[in-house]
Write an enzyme that holds these catalytic residues in place. Structure first.
Site, PDB file in Angstrom:
ATOM      1  N   HIS A 107      -4.054  -0.041   5.573  1.00  0.00           N
ATOM      2  CA  HIS A 107      -4.300   1.381   5.311  1.00  0.00           C
ATOM      3  C   HIS A 107      -4.900   1.370   3.903  1.00  0.00           C
ATOM      4  CE1 HIS A 107      -2.824   5.822   5.443  1.00  0.00           C
ATOM      5  NE2 HIS A 107      -3.500   5.675   4.312  1.00  0.00           N
ATOM      6  N   HIS A 109      -5.910   1.373   0.333  1.00  0.00           N
ATOM      7  CA  HIS A 109      -5.134   1.671  -0.887  1.00  0.00           C
ATOM      8  C   HIS A 109      -5.820   1.063  -2.084  1.00  0.00           C
ATOM      9  CE1 HIS A 109      -3.587  -2.067   0.900  1.00  0.00           C
ATOM     10  NE2 HIS A 109      -3.321  -2.487  -0.331  1.00  0.00           N
TER      11      HIS A 109
END
Ligand code: AMP
Ligand code: ZN
Length: 122
Positions: A107, A109
């Site tokens: 995800h 980041h």
């Protein structure tokens, strides 16, 4: 911005929605920031979009406004978290992308790191 999308079994989607606890640094409708659980530097937090984007390799034109907002926010959060001002202080932003880029959580980041040296890594 549109309603954030979540991916099943994504730890950062769960952090963004509060299903997994984190030490929150910042939150708005689209963006979440929290302390890295395993810091490399005296200041080390992660900035994520709430919507599930797997990595920087998945970024397209539709994300320009969101990522622009995240970038513009990063210096403010870095100072608030204890990074000293530029030029003596400053911070580092890193985004690991893909296996060869060293990405472990899929995800998107940004690591924001700073504070007095030496650091544990980097
Ligand atoms: P990477 O995907 O290699 O860029 O890094 C993932 C980062 O997420 C690492 O620095 C981990 O320490 C951090 N991390 C993993 N799980 C958590 C969690 N539950 N809370 C905070 N940070 C985490
Ligand atoms: Zn996710």
């Amino acid at each position: 911005m549109t309603e954030p999308t979540a991916a099943d079994n994504c730890i950062f989607c769960k952090i963004a929605t509060g299903k997994i606890p984190s030490r929150k640094v910042y939150e708005d409708e689209d963006i979440f920031a929290f302390h890295d659980i395993n810091p490399w530097a005296p200041v080390h937090f992660l900035m994520i979009p709430k919507t599930h984007i797997a990595s920087m390799a998945h970024v397209g034109h539709e994300h320009e406004a969101l990522l622009g907002r995240m970038l513009a926010l990063a210096p403010r959060l870095a100072l608030e978290q204890g990074c000293r001002p530029y030029p003596e202080g400053g911070f580092r932003i890193v985004t690991n992308t893909g296996a060869e880029g060293g990405q472990e959580v899929h995800h998107l980041h940004w690591h924001v790191m700073g504070g007095p040296r030496p650091w544990l890594r980097g």
